[in-house]
Design a protein around this motif. Structure first.
Motif: not given
Ligand SMILES: [Zn+2]
Ligand SMILES: [Zn+2]
Length: 257
Positions: A3-11, A14-18, A32-34
């Motif tokens: 199991v892993s989880a990372y915030t890819l960017f934040s603010g 742009g925001n994304s959690l994987c 953010r961009s593709c």
């Protein structure tokens, strides 16, 4: 099971959690961009071409800006509330979209993803709980909310790891450069969560068993990572239990689990 989880960017840029579990990976938000999403996924060992789903908190650009290109290039299912979908401005391929009500549960491999309502000035806004079967890991994501109500607190308190908005220091915001209307909007019940509110919520959750906190969606102009961290740390230290606390990075991944 891995199991892993990372915030890819934040603010606000742009925001994304994987989140990956048992060979399946999902994103929550793709703001953010593709290309940026694909590169960030690759840097945490995830091939974006294998993503099983994207879950969207709300339709603001810092949460959805990759969806147009992602839906055409990757054909990944996008789970989004009906109201957010109806307010999307990008003309992306809606054939990939799975519209849903505010309260919604979807299963992806061994992950059960459940949405809950938040309080924000968008057409609709939700947070998510991701329960990973057989791992003991339960991740909560709650950003873009003017406050945390009792139901949200109760739900987030059932998690092992919480990614929580800590958007601004109230005094920095009040004395900062933003125009009055924007300050009022951010401070309102449908704006963004302050460091002090994040600290109170985190203290409550630590008392009830949450052990890992990642502060997210920090304002660039009305906060610093040190201010957010220290405000929440002081509250958590009062509880007298062990915990981990970190601050999501604006432009690079940070491991949550
Ligand atoms: Zn927003
Ligand atoms: Zn946002």
């Amino acid at each position: 099971m891995t199991v892993s989880a990372y915030t890819l960017f934040s603010g606000s840029s742009g925001n994304s959690l994987c989140i990956s579990a048992g060979g399946d990976s999902i994103l929550i938000d793709a703001g953010r961009s593709c290309t940026a999403i694909k590169n960030a996924c690759a840097s945490v060992g995830v091939d974006a071409g294998t993503l099983r789903a994207v879950f969207v908190t709300h339709e603001h650009h810092d949460h959805v800006s990759a969806l147009d290109v992602m839906s055409r290039r990757l054909c990944v299912p996008v789970h989004m509330t009906y109201d957010s979908l109806s307010h999307m401005s990008d003309p992306y391929d809606r054939g990939c979209v799975v519209p849903h009500p505010i309260m919604y549960t979807e299963r992806v491999g061994c992950m059960t993803v459940t949405s809950f309502p938040t309080h924000h000035d968008s057409a609709a806004s939700v947070g998510y709980i991701v329960d990973i079967e057989g791992s003991g890991v339960r991740i909560g994501l709650c950003t873009d909310t003017g406050f945390i109500d009792g139901d949200m607190l109760s739900l987030l308190s059932t998690c092992t790891h919480v990614v929580l908005e800590s958007n601004h220091d109230v005094e920095m915001l009040r004395h900062g450069p933003y125009p009055f209307y924007l300050k009022e909007r951010i401070l309102s019940d449908i704006g963004h969560l302050s460091n002090a509110a994040a600290a109170d919520a985190s203290r409550y959750m630590l008392e009830r068993g949450v052990r890992s906190f990642t502060l997210a969606h920090l304002s660039r102009d009305n906060n610093t990572p040190e201010t957010a961290f220290n405000t929440v740390r002081r509250a958590l230290d009062e509880v007298g239990k062990e915990y981990s606390l970190d601050v999501a990075k604006r432009f690079e991944p940070l491991r949550v689990v």
